[in-house]
Design an enzyme around this catalytic site. Structure first.
Site, PDB file in Angstrom:
ATOM      1  N   LYS A   9      -4.221   3.155   8.049  1.00 40.94           N
ATOM      2  CA  LYS A   9      -5.272   2.146   7.960  1.00 40.94           C
ATOM      3  C   LYS A   9      -5.579   1.561   9.345  1.00 40.94           C
ATOM      4  O   LYS A   9      -4.847   1.797  10.308  1.00 40.94           O
ATOM      5  CB  LYS A   9      -4.809   1.047   6.999  1.00 40.94           C
ATOM      6  CG  LYS A   9      -4.554   1.558   5.575  1.00 40.94           C
ATOM      7  CD  LYS A   9      -4.150   0.406   4.670  1.00 40.94           C
ATOM      8  CE  LYS A   9      -3.933   0.889   3.252  1.00 40.94           C
ATOM      9  NZ  LYS A   9      -3.666  -0.248   2.353  1.00 40.94           N
ATOM     10  N   TYR A  49     -10.606   2.766  -4.563  1.00 39.84           N
ATOM     11  CA  TYR A  49      -9.975   1.520  -4.992  1.00 39.84           C
ATOM     12  C   TYR A  49     -10.622   0.982  -6.272  1.00 39.84           C
ATOM     13  O   TYR A  49     -10.620  -0.230  -6.499  1.00 39.84           O
ATOM     14  CB  TYR A  49     -10.063   0.485  -3.873  1.00 39.84           C
ATOM     15  CG  TYR A  49      -9.100   0.732  -2.723  1.00 39.84           C
ATOM     16  CD1 TYR A  49      -7.752   1.001  -2.949  1.00 39.84           C
ATOM     17  CD2 TYR A  49      -9.526   0.679  -1.394  1.00 39.84           C
ATOM     18  CE1 TYR A  49      -6.859   1.217  -1.900  1.00 39.84           C
ATOM     19  CE2 TYR A  49      -8.643   0.891  -0.335  1.00 39.84           C
ATOM     20  CZ  TYR A  49      -7.308   1.158  -0.603  1.00 39.84           C
ATOM     21  OH  TYR A  49      -6.425   1.363   0.428  1.00 39.84           O
ATOM     22  N   ASN A 112      -1.144  -3.409   5.320  1.00 40.19           N
ATOM     23  CA  ASN A 112       0.137  -2.747   5.067  1.00 40.19           C
ATOM     24  C   ASN A 112       0.186  -1.324   5.619  1.00 40.19           C
ATOM     25  O   ASN A 112       0.876  -0.462   5.098  1.00 40.19           O
ATOM     26  CB  ASN A 112       0.480  -2.803   3.573  1.00 40.19           C
ATOM     27  CG  ASN A 112      -0.511  -2.033   2.732  1.00 40.19           C
ATOM     28  OD1 ASN A 112      -1.547  -1.584   3.231  1.00 40.19           O
ATOM     29  ND2 ASN A 112      -0.201  -1.847   1.468  1.00 40.19           N
ATOM     30  N   HIS A 115      -1.891   3.949   3.256  1.00 31.32           N
ATOM     31  CA  HIS A 115      -2.068   4.228   1.827  1.00 31.32           C
ATOM     32  C   HIS A 115      -1.436   5.579   1.557  1.00 31.32           C
ATOM     33  O   HIS A 115      -1.598   6.513   2.341  1.00 31.32           O
ATOM     34  CB  HIS A 115      -3.565   4.295   1.458  1.00 31.32           C
ATOM     35  CG  HIS A 115      -3.761   4.932   0.123  1.00 31.32           C
ATOM     36  ND1 HIS A 115      -3.646   4.232  -1.058  1.00 31.32           N
ATOM     37  CD2 HIS A 115      -3.980   6.228  -0.223  1.00 31.32           C
ATOM     38  CE1 HIS A 115      -3.796   5.067  -2.071  1.00 31.32           C
ATOM     39  NE2 HIS A 115      -4.009   6.284  -1.599  1.00 31.32           N
ATOM     40  N   GLU A 126      -7.650  12.603  -4.262  1.00 33.78           N
ATOM     41  CA  GLU A 126      -7.856  12.043  -2.917  1.00 33.78           C
ATOM     42  C   GLU A 126      -8.170  13.146  -1.906  1.00 33.78           C
ATOM     43  O   GLU A 126      -8.951  12.934  -0.969  1.00 33.78           O
ATOM     44  CB  GLU A 126      -6.634  11.219  -2.504  1.00 33.78           C
ATOM     45  CG  GLU A 126      -6.561   9.931  -3.306  1.00 33.78           C
ATOM     46  CD  GLU A 126      -5.255   9.152  -3.162  1.00 33.78           C
ATOM     47  OE1 GLU A 126      -4.414   9.525  -2.318  1.00 33.78           O
ATOM     48  OE2 GLU A 126      -5.092   8.161  -3.898  1.00 33.78           O
TER      49      GLU A 126
HETATM   50  P1  CMP Z   1      -2.919   0.446  -0.946  1.00 38.52           P
HETATM   51  O1  CMP Z   1      -1.654   1.170  -1.213  1.00 38.52           O
HETATM   52  O2  CMP Z   1      -3.926   1.073  -0.047  1.00 38.52           O
HETATM   53  O3  CMP Z   1      -3.625   0.115  -2.342  1.00 38.52           O
HETATM   54  C1  CMP Z   1      -4.444  -1.003  -2.533  1.00 38.52           C
HETATM   55  C2  CMP Z   1      -4.453  -1.919  -1.369  1.00 38.52           C
HETATM   56  O4  CMP Z   1      -4.904  -3.232  -1.656  1.00 38.52           O
HETATM   57  C3  CMP Z   1      -3.011  -2.132  -0.906  1.00 38.52           C
HETATM   58  O5  CMP Z   1      -2.528  -0.980  -0.312  1.00 38.52           O
HETATM   59  C4  CMP Z   1      -3.174  -3.344  -0.013  1.00 38.52           C
HETATM   60  O6  CMP Z   1      -3.711  -2.994   1.242  1.00 38.52           O
HETATM   61  C5  CMP Z   1      -4.234  -4.126  -0.771  1.00 38.52           C
HETATM   62  N1  CMP Z   1      -3.634  -5.175  -1.606  1.00 38.52           N
HETATM   63  C6  CMP Z   1      -2.835  -5.014  -2.666  1.00 38.52           C
HETATM   64  N2  CMP Z   1      -2.492  -6.219  -3.201  1.00 38.52           N
HETATM   65  C7  CMP Z   1      -3.116  -7.147  -2.429  1.00 38.52           C
HETATM   66  C8  CMP Z   1      -3.180  -8.577  -2.465  1.00 38.52           C
HETATM   67  N3  CMP Z   1      -2.524  -9.281  -3.406  1.00 38.52           N
HETATM   68  N4  CMP Z   1      -3.911  -9.188  -1.522  1.00 38.52           N
HETATM   69  C9  CMP Z   1      -4.578  -8.491  -0.603  1.00 38.52           C
HETATM   70  N5  CMP Z   1      -4.571  -7.120  -0.519  1.00 38.52           N
HETATM   71  C10 CMP Z   1      -3.846  -6.478  -1.421  1.00 38.52           C
END
Ligand code: CMP
Length: 151
Positions: A9, A49, A112, A115, A126
């Site tokens: 990301k 998403y 984070n 993904h 994907e």
């Molecule tokens: P990812 O594994 O890409 O899948 C969905 C993404 O949404 C997740 O990683 C985070 O980047 C984001 N995400 C999930 N939960 C939250 C939250 N409570 N607040 C903000 N972002 C979130």
């Protein structure tokens, strides 16, 4: 052999840890079948998403994912989906184990770093969503018999 997708990301690019993360996958013994930079489109992110579309963070998540290019890889290996999920750690960098990618490089739930596909079915979807067929390379990894043995 199973395939999985990892998407690094914007925070991974901004923090300059793309190489370190790809290095972890290589060291683990996973086979790199595709690697590229891409600018995610709104349509791709809305599909990717879709399960988060009613969440309050959805708009910010899309904006974040479009704030820089992404680096996407396809990895292959025995049980690759579960292994790469284990390597990524749980969603929040604040809860992820040290030693995992999120545990080592993130201190946030939304920023984070990575993904990863959450099932073999999601991985195949994907791959279609983010890659052209011609971008997936089939090649023989000569040390696979040493990496995967009988399993
Ligand atoms: P990812 O594994 O890409 O899948 C969905 C993404 O949404 C997740 O990683 C985070 O980047 C984001 N995400 C999930 N939960 C939250 C939250 N409570 N607040 C903000 N972002 C979130």
């Amino acid at each position: 052999m199973q395939r999985t997708v990892a998407i690094l990301k914007p925070d991974a690019l901004q923090r300059g840890v793309v190489g370190e993360i790809i290095h972890r996958f290589e060291r683990k013994g996973l086979k790199l079948m595709a690697i590229k930079m891409l600018s995610a489109t709104e349509a791709q992110l809305e599909e990717h998403y879709a399960h988060h579309k009613d969440k309050p963070f959805f708009a910010d998540l899309k904006k974040f994912m479009m704030s820089t290019p992404l680096v996407a890889v396809v990895l292959e290996g025995v049980g690759a989906v579960a292994e790469v999920r284990r390597m990524a750690g749980v969603t929040s960098g604040r809860e992820a184990e040290l030693g995992s990618i999120r545990g080592d490089f993130s201190i946030s739930r939304s920023k984070n770093i990575i993904h990863v596909s959450d099932s073999p079915e999601a991985a195949e979807e994907e791959i279609v969503r983010f890659f052209e067929k011609s971008e997936i390379y089939k090649w023989d990894k000569l040390h696979s018999p040493y990496t995967f043995a009988e399993d």
